[in-house]
Design a protein around this motif. Structure first.
Motif, PDB file in Angstrom:
ATOM      1  N   GLY A   1       0.716  -1.159   0.127  1.00 17.19           N
ATOM      2  CA  GLY A   1       0.034  -0.069   0.125  1.00 17.19           C
ATOM      3  C   GLY A   1       0.749   1.482  -0.012  1.00 17.19           C
ATOM      4  N   VAL A   2       2.207   1.048  -0.307  1.00 17.82           N
ATOM      5  CA  VAL A   2       3.067   2.281  -0.004  1.00 17.82           C
ATOM      6  C   VAL A   2       3.509   2.593  -1.593  1.00 17.82           C
ATOM      7  CG1 VAL A   2       5.082   3.319   0.756  1.00 17.82           C
ATOM      8  CG2 VAL A   2       3.923   2.076   2.535  1.00 17.82           C
TER       9      VAL A   2
ATOM     10  N   LYS B   1       5.962  21.524   5.264  1.00 15.95           N
ATOM     11  CA  LYS B   1       4.921  21.464   6.569  1.00 15.95           C
ATOM     12  C   LYS B   1       3.472  20.779   6.453  1.00 15.95           C
ATOM     13  CE  LYS B   1       6.638  25.604   8.811  1.00 15.95           C
ATOM     14  NZ  LYS B   1       6.581  27.096   8.770  1.00 15.95           N
ATOM     15  N   ARG B   2       3.176  20.775   4.980  1.00 18.26           N
ATOM     16  CA  ARG B   2       1.708  20.218   4.813  1.00 18.26           C
ATOM     17  C   ARG B   2       1.861  18.862   4.060  1.00 18.26           C
ATOM     18  NH1 ARG B   2      -0.699  22.557   0.563  1.00 18.26           N
ATOM     19  NH2 ARG B   2       1.316  23.972  -0.150  1.00 18.26           N
ATOM     20  N   LYS B   3       2.766  18.686   3.506  1.00 17.17           N
ATOM     21  CA  LYS B   3       2.640  17.133   2.669  1.00 17.17           C
ATOM     22  C   LYS B   3       3.543  16.141   3.490  1.00 17.17           C
ATOM     23  CE  LYS B   3       0.843  19.083  -1.369  1.00 17.17           C
ATOM     24  NZ  LYS B   3       0.131  18.442  -2.496  1.00 17.17           N
ATOM     25  N   VAL B   4       4.582  16.551   4.066  1.00 11.21           N
ATOM     26  CA  VAL B   4       5.666  15.371   4.339  1.00 11.21           C
ATOM     27  C   VAL B   4       5.519  15.073   5.840  1.00 11.21           C
ATOM     28  CG1 VAL B   4       8.313  15.265   4.856  1.00 11.21           C
ATOM     29  CG2 VAL B   4       7.467  16.452   2.625  1.00 11.21           C
ATOM     30  N   LYS B   5       5.454  13.745   6.044  1.00  9.36           N
ATOM     31  CA  LYS B   5       5.373  13.395   7.510  1.00  9.36           C
ATOM     32  C   LYS B   5       6.730  13.097   8.109  1.00  9.36           C
ATOM     33  CE  LYS B   5       4.163   8.846   8.146  1.00  9.36           C
ATOM     34  NZ  LYS B   5       3.339   7.634   8.238  1.00  9.36           N
ATOM     35  N   ALA B   6       7.668  12.731   7.291  1.00  9.31           N
ATOM     36  CA  ALA B   6       9.180  12.379   7.687  1.00  9.31           C
ATOM     37  C   ALA B   6       9.882  12.689   6.709  1.00  9.31           C
ATOM     38  CB  ALA B   6       9.239  10.957   8.246  1.00  9.31           C
TER      39      ALA B   6
ATOM     40  N   LEU C   1       8.928   3.886   8.062  1.00  8.67           N
ATOM     41  CA  LEU C   1       8.286   5.215   8.768  1.00  8.67           C
ATOM     42  C   LEU C   1       6.722   5.364   7.712  1.00  8.67           C
ATOM     43  CD1 LEU C   1      11.092   7.788   8.518  1.00  8.67           C
ATOM     44  CD2 LEU C   1      10.082   7.034  10.465  1.00  8.67           C
ATOM     45  N   ALA C   2       6.870   4.313   6.570  1.00  8.61           N
ATOM     46  CA  ALA C   2       5.795   4.486   5.855  1.00  8.61           C
ATOM     47  C   ALA C   2       4.543   3.608   6.169  1.00  8.61           C
ATOM     48  CB  ALA C   2       6.030   4.536   4.326  1.00  8.61           C
ATOM     49  N   LYS C   3       3.512   4.171   5.992  1.00  5.61           N
ATOM     50  CA  LYS C   3       2.217   2.950   6.264  1.00  5.61           C
ATOM     51  C   LYS C   3       1.479   2.981   4.930  1.00  5.61           C
ATOM     52  CE  LYS C   3       0.744   4.628  11.026  1.00  5.61           C
ATOM     53  NZ  LYS C   3       1.229   6.104  11.152  1.00  5.61           N
ATOM     54  N   SER C   4       0.517   2.198   4.828  1.00  6.46           N
ATOM     55  CA  SER C   4      -0.364   1.936   3.756  1.00  6.46           C
ATOM     56  C   SER C   4      -0.961   3.125   3.609  1.00  6.46           C
ATOM     57  CB  SER C   4      -1.412   0.789   4.066  1.00  6.46           C
ATOM     58  OG  SER C   4      -2.033   0.679   2.996  1.00  6.46           O
TER      59      SER C   4
ATOM     60  N   GLU D   1       4.509  19.506  -4.642  1.00  3.01           N
ATOM     61  CA  GLU D   1       3.462  19.645  -5.053  1.00  3.01           C
ATOM     62  C   GLU D   1       2.246  19.048  -5.487  1.00  3.01           C
ATOM     63  OE1 GLU D   1       2.049  24.019  -7.315  1.00  3.01           O
ATOM     64  OE2 GLU D   1       3.045  22.494  -8.517  1.00  3.01           O
ATOM     65  N   SER D   2       2.944  17.944  -6.380  1.00  5.24           N
ATOM     66  CA  SER D   2       1.753  16.824  -7.072  1.00  5.24           C
ATOM     67  C   SER D   2       1.700  15.849  -6.137  1.00  5.24           C
ATOM     68  CB  SER D   2       2.569  16.532  -8.270  1.00  5.24           C
ATOM     69  OG  SER D   2       3.721  15.640  -8.063  1.00  5.24           O
ATOM     70  N   MET D   3       2.084  15.534  -4.780  1.00  8.39           N
ATOM     71  CA  MET D   3       1.837  14.354  -3.840  1.00  8.39           C
ATOM     72  C   MET D   3       0.559  14.726  -3.212  1.00  8.39           C
ATOM     73  SD  MET D   3       4.542  12.442  -3.933  1.00  8.39           S
ATOM     74  CE  MET D   3       4.854  12.784  -5.510  1.00  8.39           C
ATOM     75  N   LYS D   4       0.016  13.754  -3.461  1.00  2.00           N
ATOM     76  CA  LYS D   4      -1.666  13.582  -2.961  1.00  2.00           C
ATOM     77  C   LYS D   4      -1.576  13.006  -1.536  1.00  2.00           C
ATOM     78  CE  LYS D   4      -3.580  15.167  -6.702  1.00  2.00           C
ATOM     79  NZ  LYS D   4      -2.346  16.261  -7.130  1.00  2.00           N
ATOM     80  N   GLN D   5      -0.805  12.228  -1.073  1.00  2.28           N
ATOM     81  CA  GLN D   5      -0.751  11.274   0.111  1.00  2.28           C
ATOM     82  C   GLN D   5       0.321  11.929   1.090  1.00  2.28           C
ATOM     83  OE1 GLN D   5      -0.028   7.927  -2.467  1.00  2.28           O
ATOM     84  NE2 GLN D   5      -2.047   6.868  -1.872  1.00  2.28           N
ATOM     85  N   PRO D   6       0.354  11.482   2.221  1.00  2.01           N
ATOM     86  CA  PRO D   6       1.455  11.818   3.164  1.00  2.01           C
ATOM     87  C   PRO D   6       2.416  11.177   2.520  1.00  2.01           C
ATOM     88  CG  PRO D   6      -0.622  10.712   4.419  1.00  2.01           C
ATOM     89  CD  PRO D   6      -0.796  10.503   3.209  1.00  2.01           C
TER      90      PRO D   6
END
Length: 441
Positions: free
Chosen positions: A316-317, A363-368, A406-409, A336-341
Motif C-alpha cells: 500500500g506504499v 509542513k503540509r505534505k511531508v510526514k518524515a 516510517l511509511a504506512k499503507s 506539489e503533486s503529492m496527494k498522500q502523506p
C-alpha cells in the motif's frame, strides 16, 4: 585547422569524431579517466588523445577548443585559454556550424528533459527526420557527422550556453528560472539567469523564442533584454491573445490557427507538466504539425525516467523516483503533486540551496524526512524546528530501510533530493537506479 577537445565523454568524443570527419587535426584531452567505451571509440576513429592530464602546450596551440559541459569553467586551463584568446565553444556550438537542419533548443531550470523529449516525440510521431541531442541522448556532433536529419531537438544547459558564439536555433524555448548551479555563477541568480537567456541572443526576426509569462525572473529580464526573434508566451495563470494558456479544463494555443485539448487527456500529470505541454504544443504549431498529430503525441508520451517515475506500490506504499530533481525548484514541483502523506528522501551535494521555497509544502505534505548524503547537516538544521521526524542516512540501502519503516499503507516514499548526487553516486541516473533496485529488493 587544429581542434582540441576537452573531456572524453559522450559530447567530447562526438565533437572529436565530427572534427576528424571534417578533415581537421584533432587532439582530445581528459584530466580524468576516459571510460572504456569511449577509449575504444577514440582508438577506432584514429583520434589522438590523453587522459589523466592536460598537456598545456598542445592545448594552447589549438585554433579552436571544444569544451565538454563537465569541465568546470573556473578550471585553470580554461583561464589560460581565455588569456590566449583561443576560440572556446561547447559541443552544441561546434556541431551547429556543420548542419543546416532546423534546431529546436530547450533550456530552463526544470522540465528541460521532459519537454525536449516531448517535442522530439511530437516531431517523430509526425514522421519528420529528427534527432534528439544536447544534454540528452546521443552526442549532437556525432549525429551531425553520421546522420542526415532535417530537425534536431536539443536540451541545452547554461554550461553549454556559456560557450556559444554563433549558436542560432530556429526555435528557442526558456521554460522557467529558479536558483540552480549558483556555485558556478558567483552565487548570483541574475548571472545564472542571463546565461540561460543566451539561447536567444543570436536569433533573428525569422526565428521564434517561446517563454514563460508566469516566471518572475524571465519577465524581469525581458524588460531589459533585446530579443530579435518573434516572442511567443505561455502561461497556466493568464489568458493570452497569442500563445499557449489554460482555458478552464483545457489547454489552448492561439497562433495562426487554434489548438485545444482537455488537460485530463494529457499523459503527463501535475501543473508543471501542463506548462511543459503548452510549450511543446507551441513548438509543434510553429513547425506546422497538425492538431490531430499534436493531440495524439500529448496523449501517448511516456514520462522520462528518474522524473516522478512510479517505481512500485508495496504493502500500500507508493515509491516514486524523482532523482532528477537536483535543485529546490524541481523538488517543489514533485512535492506539489503529492496527494498522500509523504516520506521524503532528500540530500546530496548542496549547490547553494535555499529551502524556504519548499518550507510550506514540507509542513503540509511531508510526514518524515530521510536525509541521504555524506553531510546532511544543512538540511537537518533548516527543518529541525519544522518536522519532528528527521533521520540521517549515508547509503541508499539504509535510506530505503528507514523510509519503509516510517511509511504506512496509503503513504508515498518520494526520492526528490534537491541536490547533486556526486557525494555517494556517479550521477543522478545511478542514484535513481539504486533507489529502484533497493525498493524492488
Amino acid at each position: 585547422m587544429k581542434i582540441v577537445v576537452l573531456g572524453g565523454g559522450e559530447s567530447g568524443f562526438g565533437a572529436a569524431y565530427l572534427a576528424k570527419k571534417k578533415g581537421m587535426e584533432v587532439f582530445l584531452s581528459d584530466k580524468g579517466v576516459i571510460k572504456d567505451e569511449y577509449r575504444s571509440l577514440l582508438n577506432e576513429a584514429g583520434i589522438e588523445y590523453e587522459e589523466g592530464n592536460h598537456d598545456e602546450a598542445k592545448i594552447l596551440a589549438a585554433d579552436w577548443i571544444v569544451k565538454s559541459p563537465g569541465v568546470p569553467k573556473k578550471a585553470e586551463i580554461i583561464t589560460k585559454i581565455h588569456q590566449k584568446g583561443i576560440r572556446l565553444s561547447s559541443e552544441i556550438e561546434f556541431a551547429s556550424e556543420f548542419t543546416d537542419a532546423k534546431i529546436v533548443a530547450i533550456t530552463g531550470s526544470n522540465g528541460k528533459t521532459t519537454t525536449t523529449s516531448l517535442i522530439y516525440h511530437i516531431l517523430k510521431n509526425d514522421d519528420l527526420k529528427v534527432g534528439l541531442a544536447g544534454n540528452i541522448g546521443k552526442s549532437f556532433a556525432k549525429q551531425v557527422a553520421d546522420e542526415n536529419f532535417d530537425y534536431y531537438v536539443l536540451e541545452v544547459s547554461s554550461f553549454q550556453l556559456d560557450d556559444i558564439q554563433n549558436f542560432r536555433p530556429h526555435i528557442s524555448l526558456l521554460l522557467n528560472l529558479s536558483q540552480d548551479h549558483l556555485d558556478q555563477y558567483n552565487y548570483n541568480y541574475e548571472e545564472y539567469a542571463l546565461a540561460k537567456f543566451r539561447i536567444a541572443e543570436n536569433q533573428e526576426n525569422d526565428n521564434f523564442f517561446i517563454y514563460n509569462k508566469d516566471d518572475e525572473m524571465s519577465m524581469k529580464l525581458l524588460e531589459k533584454l533585446e530579443i530579435r526573434a518573434k516572442m511567443i508566451p505561455f502561461s497556466t495563470k493568464l489568458k493570452l491573445r497569442e500563445g499557449g494558456f489554460v482555458n478552464g479544463e483545457e489547454i489552448e494555443v492561439k497562433l495562426s490557427d487554434d489548438f485545444m485539448m482537455k488537460i485530463d487527456e494529457l499523459s503527463l500529470v501535475g501543473n508543471h507538466n501542463v506548462a511543459n505541454s503548452l510549450a511543446a504544443s507551441i513548438a509543434g504549431k510553429i513547425l506546422n504539425i497538425s492538431n490531430e498529430s499534436i493531440r495524439n503525441s500529448l496523449m501517448t508520451f511516456q514520462a522520462v525516467e528518474h522524473r516522478l517515475e512510479n517505481v512500485a506500490e508495496i504493502d500500500g506504499v507508493k515509491f516514486i523516483n524523482d532523482s532528477k530533481a537536483t535543485n529546490v525548484n524541481a523538488c517543489y514541483y514533485a512535492l506539489e503533486s503529492m496527494k498522500q502523506p509523504t516520506v521524503w528522501i532528500v540530500g546530496g551535494v548542496d549547490k547553494g540551496n535555499d529551502y524556504t521555497e519548499i518550507e510550506d509544502l514540507v509542513k503540509r505534505k511531508v510526514k518524515a524526512i530521510v536525509c541521504l548524503g555524506i553531510d546532511n547537516q544543512k538540511i537537518i538544521d533548516f527543518f529541525k524546528d519544522k518536522k519532528e521526524t528527521i533521520y540521517s542516512t549515508s547509503s541508499m540501502e539504509e535510506a530505503i530501510k528507514v523510509s519503509k519503516s516510517l511509511a504506512k499503507s496509503g503513504d508515498t516514499v518520494l526520492l526528490s533530493p534537491c541536490c547533486a548526487s556526486f557525494d555517494l553516486f556517479k550521477n543522478y541516473e545511478d542514484r535513481g537506479e539504486q533507489f529502484k533496485k533497493e525498493v524492488l529488493k
